[in-house]
Design a protein around this motif. Sequence first.
Motif, PDB file in Angstrom:
ATOM      1  N   LEU A   1      -2.814  -5.433   3.545  1.00 54.68           N
ATOM      2  CA  LEU A   1      -1.966  -4.302   3.181  1.00 54.68           C
ATOM      3  C   LEU A   1      -0.614  -4.429   3.857  1.00 54.68           C
ATOM      4  O   LEU A   1      -0.526  -4.475   5.093  1.00 54.68           O
ATOM      5  CB  LEU A   1      -2.640  -2.984   3.577  1.00 54.68           C
ATOM      6  N   HIS A   2       0.432  -4.474   3.052  1.00 56.32           N
ATOM      7  CA  HIS A   2       1.781  -4.641   3.579  1.00 56.32           C
ATOM      8  C   HIS A   2       2.297  -3.310   4.136  1.00 56.32           C
ATOM      9  O   HIS A   2       2.154  -2.260   3.500  1.00 56.32           O
ATOM     10  CB  HIS A   2       2.715  -5.141   2.484  1.00 56.32           C
ATOM     11  N   ASP A   3       2.903  -3.353   5.312  1.00 60.29           N
ATOM     12  CA  ASP A   3       3.541  -2.185   5.930  1.00 60.29           C
ATOM     13  C   ASP A   3       2.563  -1.042   6.168  1.00 60.29           C
ATOM     14  O   ASP A   3       2.864   0.117   5.930  1.00 60.29           O
ATOM     15  CB  ASP A   3       4.706  -1.682   5.085  1.00 60.29           C
ATOM     16  N   SER A   4       1.379  -1.323   6.631  1.00 57.93           N
ATOM     17  CA  SER A   4       0.422  -0.235   6.897  1.00 57.93           C
ATOM     18  C   SER A   4      -0.363  -0.499   8.180  1.00 57.93           C
ATOM     19  O   SER A   4      -1.564  -0.298   8.230  1.00 57.93           O
ATOM     20  CB  SER A   4      -0.536  -0.084   5.707  1.00 57.93           C
ATOM     21  N   LYS A   5       0.341  -0.983   9.204  1.00 52.41           N
ATOM     22  CA  LYS A   5      -0.338  -1.297  10.459  1.00 52.41           C
ATOM     23  C   LYS A   5      -0.963  -0.060  11.080  1.00 52.41           C
ATOM     24  O   LYS A   5      -2.064  -0.082  11.621  1.00 52.41           O
ATOM     25  CB  LYS A   5       0.648  -1.931  11.436  1.00 52.41           C
ATOM     26  N   SER A   6      -0.253   1.064  10.992  1.00 54.33           N
ATOM     27  CA  SER A   6      -0.772   2.313  11.551  1.00 54.33           C
ATOM     28  C   SER A   6      -0.780   3.366  10.458  1.00 54.33           C
ATOM     29  O   SER A   6       0.137   4.188  10.365  1.00 54.33           O
ATOM     30  CB  SER A   6       0.097   2.767  12.729  1.00 54.33           C
ATOM     31  N   PRO A   7      -1.789   3.352   9.585  1.00 56.30           N
ATOM     32  CA  PRO A   7      -1.792   4.286   8.463  1.00 56.30           C
ATOM     33  C   PRO A   7      -1.887   5.731   8.932  1.00 56.30           C
ATOM     34  O   PRO A   7      -2.603   6.050   9.881  1.00 56.30           O
ATOM     35  CB  PRO A   7      -3.038   3.880   7.667  1.00 56.30           C
ATOM     36  N   ASP A   8      -1.126   6.608   8.269  1.00 58.72           N
ATOM     37  CA  ASP A   8      -1.189   8.020   8.604  1.00 58.72           C
ATOM     38  C   ASP A   8      -2.407   8.653   7.950  1.00 58.72           C
ATOM     39  O   ASP A   8      -3.246   7.970   7.339  1.00 58.72           O
ATOM     40  CB  ASP A   8       0.107   8.721   8.204  1.00 58.72           C
ATOM     41  N   GLU A   9      -2.520   9.977   8.062  1.00 58.18           N
ATOM     42  CA  GLU A   9      -3.693  10.674   7.542  1.00 58.18           C
ATOM     43  C   GLU A   9      -3.842  10.473   6.043  1.00 58.18           C
ATOM     44  O   GLU A   9      -4.950  10.214   5.545  1.00 58.18           O
ATOM     45  CB  GLU A   9      -3.577  12.167   7.856  1.00 58.18           C
ATOM     46  N   ALA A  10      -2.741  10.567   5.285  1.00 56.27           N
ATOM     47  CA  ALA A  10      -2.799  10.405   3.828  1.00 56.27           C
ATOM     48  C   ALA A  10      -3.265   9.009   3.455  1.00 56.27           C
ATOM     49  O   ALA A  10      -4.088   8.829   2.546  1.00 56.27           O
ATOM     50  CB  ALA A  10      -1.439  10.712   3.204  1.00 56.27           C
ATOM     51  N   ALA A  11      -2.743   7.987   4.134  1.00 55.79           N
ATOM     52  CA  ALA A  11      -3.142   6.614   3.834  1.00 55.79           C
ATOM     53  C   ALA A  11      -4.613   6.384   4.178  1.00 55.79           C
ATOM     54  O   ALA A  11      -5.344   5.720   3.432  1.00 55.79           O
ATOM     55  CB  ALA A  11      -2.256   5.631   4.588  1.00 55.79           C
TER      56      ALA A  11
ATOM     57  N   PRO B   1      -0.589  -0.173  -6.755  1.00 54.79           N
ATOM     58  CA  PRO B   1      -1.634  -0.724  -5.882  1.00 54.79           C
ATOM     59  C   PRO B   1      -3.037  -0.297  -6.293  1.00 54.79           C
ATOM     60  O   PRO B   1      -3.986  -1.064  -6.136  1.00 54.79           O
ATOM     61  CB  PRO B   1      -1.262  -0.179  -4.493  1.00 54.79           C
ATOM     62  N   ARG B   2      -3.178   0.918  -6.849  1.00 47.11           N
ATOM     63  CA  ARG B   2      -4.514   1.344  -7.295  1.00 47.11           C
ATOM     64  C   ARG B   2      -5.015   0.443  -8.412  1.00 47.11           C
ATOM     65  O   ARG B   2      -6.203   0.076  -8.449  1.00 47.11           O
ATOM     66  CB  ARG B   2      -4.502   2.807  -7.745  1.00 47.11           C
ATOM     67  N   ALA B   3      -4.135   0.061  -9.344  1.00 48.01           N
ATOM     68  CA  ALA B   3      -4.547  -0.802 -10.454  1.00 48.01           C
ATOM     69  C   ALA B   3      -5.103  -2.120  -9.930  1.00 48.01           C
ATOM     70  O   ALA B   3      -6.178  -2.575 -10.354  1.00 48.01           O
ATOM     71  CB  ALA B   3      -3.363  -1.043 -11.384  1.00 48.01           C
ATOM     72  N   GLN B   4      -4.381  -2.769  -8.997  1.00 46.52           N
ATOM     73  CA  GLN B   4      -4.866  -4.045  -8.466  1.00 46.52           C
ATOM     74  C   GLN B   4      -6.133  -3.871  -7.656  1.00 46.52           C
ATOM     75  O   GLN B   4      -7.065  -4.686  -7.746  1.00 46.52           O
ATOM     76  CB  GLN B   4      -3.787  -4.691  -7.613  1.00 46.52           C
ATOM     77  N   LEU B   5      -6.212  -2.807  -6.883  1.00 49.81           N
ATOM     78  CA  LEU B   5      -7.400  -2.582  -6.069  1.00 49.81           C
ATOM     79  C   LEU B   5      -8.627  -2.279  -6.927  1.00 49.81           C
ATOM     80  O   LEU B   5      -9.750  -2.677  -6.574  1.00 49.81           O
ATOM     81  CB  LEU B   5      -7.149  -1.453  -5.073  1.00 49.81           C
ATOM     82  N   MET B   6      -8.455  -1.596  -8.056  1.00 40.12           N
ATOM     83  CA  MET B   6      -9.590  -1.337  -8.945  1.00 40.12           C
ATOM     84  C   MET B   6     -10.122  -2.628  -9.551  1.00 40.12           C
ATOM     85  O   MET B   6     -11.331  -2.812  -9.719  1.00 40.12           O
ATOM     86  CB  MET B   6      -9.188  -0.357 -10.035  1.00 40.12           C
ATOM     87  N   VAL B   7      -9.226  -3.556  -9.890  1.00 39.87           N
ATOM     88  CA  VAL B   7      -9.654  -4.860 -10.396  1.00 39.87           C
ATOM     89  C   VAL B   7     -10.444  -5.609  -9.332  1.00 39.87           C
ATOM     90  O   VAL B   7     -11.527  -6.160  -9.592  1.00 39.87           O
ATOM     91  CB  VAL B   7      -8.433  -5.685 -10.844  1.00 39.87           C
ATOM     92  N   LEU B   8      -9.930  -5.631  -8.114  1.00 39.82           N
ATOM     93  CA  LEU B   8     -10.605  -6.336  -7.024  1.00 39.82           C
ATOM     94  C   LEU B   8     -11.923  -5.665  -6.653  1.00 39.82           C
ATOM     95  O   LEU B   8     -12.906  -6.345  -6.313  1.00 39.82           O
ATOM     96  CB  LEU B   8      -9.686  -6.397  -5.808  1.00 39.82           C
ATOM     97  N   ARG B   9     -11.940  -4.347  -6.718  1.00 43.63           N
ATOM     98  CA  ARG B   9     -13.170  -3.603  -6.410  1.00 43.63           C
ATOM     99  C   ARG B   9     -14.293  -4.003  -7.364  1.00 43.63           C
ATOM    100  O   ARG B   9     -15.438  -4.213  -6.949  1.00 43.63           O
ATOM    101  CB  ARG B   9     -12.888  -2.102  -6.511  1.00 43.63           C
ATOM    102  N   SER B  10     -13.984  -4.120  -8.651  1.00 41.55           N
ATOM    103  CA  SER B  10     -14.986  -4.498  -9.643  1.00 41.55           C
ATOM    104  C   SER B  10     -15.499  -5.910  -9.401  1.00 41.55           C
ATOM    105  O   SER B  10     -16.714  -6.170  -9.454  1.00 41.55           O
ATOM    106  CB  SER B  10     -14.397  -4.387 -11.049  1.00 41.55           C
TER     107      SER B  10
ATOM    108  N   PHE C   1       0.853  -1.186   0.000  1.00 41.43           N
ATOM    109  CA  PHE C   1       0.000   0.000   0.000  1.00 41.43           C
ATOM    110  C   PHE C   1       0.892   1.241   0.000  1.00 41.43           C
ATOM    111  O   PHE C   1       1.168   1.835   1.039  1.00 41.43           O
ATOM    112  CB  PHE C   1      -0.920  -0.019   1.215  1.00 41.43           C
ATOM    113  N   THR C   2       1.343   1.634  -1.167  1.00 42.15           N
ATOM    114  CA  THR C   2       2.271   2.754  -1.289  1.00 42.15           C
ATOM    115  C   THR C   2       1.552   3.987  -1.826  1.00 42.15           C
ATOM    116  O   THR C   2       0.605   3.888  -2.599  1.00 42.15           O
ATOM    117  CB  THR C   2       3.437   2.399  -2.226  1.00 42.15           C
ATOM    118  N   LEU C   3       2.041   5.156  -1.408  1.00 46.26           N
ATOM    119  CA  LEU C   3       1.503   6.438  -1.853  1.00 46.26           C
ATOM    120  C   LEU C   3       2.522   7.127  -2.743  1.00 46.26           C
ATOM    121  O   LEU C   3       3.727   6.882  -2.653  1.00 46.26           O
ATOM    122  CB  LEU C   3       1.176   7.323  -0.651  1.00 46.26           C
ATOM    123  N   ASP C   4       2.035   8.026  -3.602  1.00 45.91           N
ATOM    124  CA  ASP C   4       2.936   8.776  -4.466  1.00 45.91           C
ATOM    125  C   ASP C   4       3.415  10.047  -3.755  1.00 45.91           C
ATOM    126  O   ASP C   4       3.136  10.261  -2.568  1.00 45.91           O
ATOM    127  CB  ASP C   4       2.287   9.082  -5.820  1.00 45.91           C
TER     128      ASP C   4
END
Length: 597
Positions: free
Chosen positions: A519-529, A495-504, A483-486
């Motif tokens: 979600l890998h490495d996102s145990k405590s997501p910050d505000e942006a996440a 990750p958005r590409a894979q999540l859009m496929v799964l969402r559909s 779960f990476t951000l730009d």
Amino acid sequence: MICSVSDTVTRVAAVFFSLLFLSLAASASAQSHSFYINCALTESGDGSQSHPWNTLAAAQSHPFLPGDRVALARGSQCHASFSPQGSGSAEHPIHLTSYGSGPRPRIVASKESVQILSLFNQEYWQIDSLDLSGASKYGIFISGDQGTLHHIYLKNLYVHDVYGGKLKNKDSGLVIVGPSSLNVFFQDVLVDGVIAAHTNQWAGILIGGGPFPYKPDAPLNSHVIVRNSSVQDVFGDGIILFRDSDGLIETSTAWHTGMQPTEENGTPNAIWTWTCTDCTVQDNEAFLTDSPGVDGGAYDVDWDNTRNIVQRNYAHDTHGYCVAVFAAGFVTSESIVRDNLCIDNGLSPRLAALQGAVYLSTWNDGVIRGLRMERNTIIWNPPVSNAAAIVNVAAFDKGVEFTSNHIESAAPNFYRSNAQFAPSVNTYNYTGRGDARFTLGDWHEVTLAALQTLGIEQGTTIEHTTHTTPHESSLHLDATIDFTLDVDGLLAPAPRAQLMVLRSLALQYGPALTVTVHLHDSKSPDEAAANALLDLDASQIHFDHNAKQRGLIRISSAEGRQIEEWHGFQNAATLAKTVRANLGVPNYARMPAEEKQ
């Protein structure tokens, strides 16, 4: 040439003021500012974070400079249309975005407004993280009438509910980036993570075009990308590239397209290209497409296209075809259609008989030059028994190479083609009664063996099999995603590409398919996440934080028996093929939809 003193002075002054302007522009870029808008406040401030503007009109009266950032408060709502002023630069685009935490800020335009958000003769903008609704003709309208306009980036947006009067032309819809004269072109356009839904205007996402009498050698818009986006419930086309070059549509979804009740402005498709050079359509999904006339299909290489590739897409349960290639008045050249999955297309009896799952057609002296169709999988169950899976009535300057494709058909007619068709090394499964039939040129409804005695369909095999029935009542899908951000704090493209496929998938199958994303490495997501997850609007997906294993997707039965496993990104065709083989047709009647406003 003799110059007077006054001429010399004038020229020196012109050079001086030009240098002064450049210096001021550079200084402005270096001294860019952030401005804030919060329409929930009762008193307006000066646009600072501690004293935001509380109306869009206040922000619109301020011309923005290169590098400026304009941010709306998340959770707030502004009632007006918005046309911010100014242009950025190549080094310092202007950024219109959100701030704070919570749902995207909403801009709601009145029904008297032509558009919700617009730019005109402006460039170097990124617009992201907004919820836009209202207006009568356009959701987002970005246009101009002179020069080349650069760097228009639209990301992480929800554009919806644009309802106007009678649909007048195709230059309307939810997200429109196109010219207002013959003298303007766009370069570097990105639409990424945009959900466009609900309009009685034409298009979901349209880049390029314009109803103008272009000369054949006129420049094209260039470097245009639409990815990770979704279009739903539009009167006309879903996603279209129109007079573009170096174009790409990928990992996007279109459904409930072509919803106009009567044909008045042409016939729509889900995802297609027109007068497009070096354009690729890949890893997309289209379903439940319709048309009151012809077309009503998923993917279309239309006339005057050059070097287009349609690959690895998924089309299912469409009223019209899966893929079409057309030429009308122009040459459509060097097209490739490969590795696509077509399941249960041609749900309309009228369109199934006319077009099949693959439709090749020309008119007005158009010609198709160079077409390869390879490694496509077509599962054909038409509602009328005489409908052929492949229909070819096109004019070519050389025949179609149709090779290494797989067709499973419940109807006896596998293809109906003129003589300009060169099939070989295909595999056919016939699940109906009697013998499978083929029409090729003067040979009408003959067997495969008869064609092979003529040297046609060499290397091709056919089997008479029974249709397999799905046997699972429910499935579990587990996916582990980084779960990476730009750099802007938005969900990164991968990750958005894979999540859009799964969402559909989750939307279509509902309770029968449980989708869990680790979600890998996102145990405590910050505000942006946290904002990124909220903006994704994937309530049908269960999210688990701090996954241990990367890049794994697994489908299991309700009892925990593993059915399939993959590593790395998997597109809609790959995942849906396994899900559909086990669960059958999605229960669309139970499919939730974004609610209309």
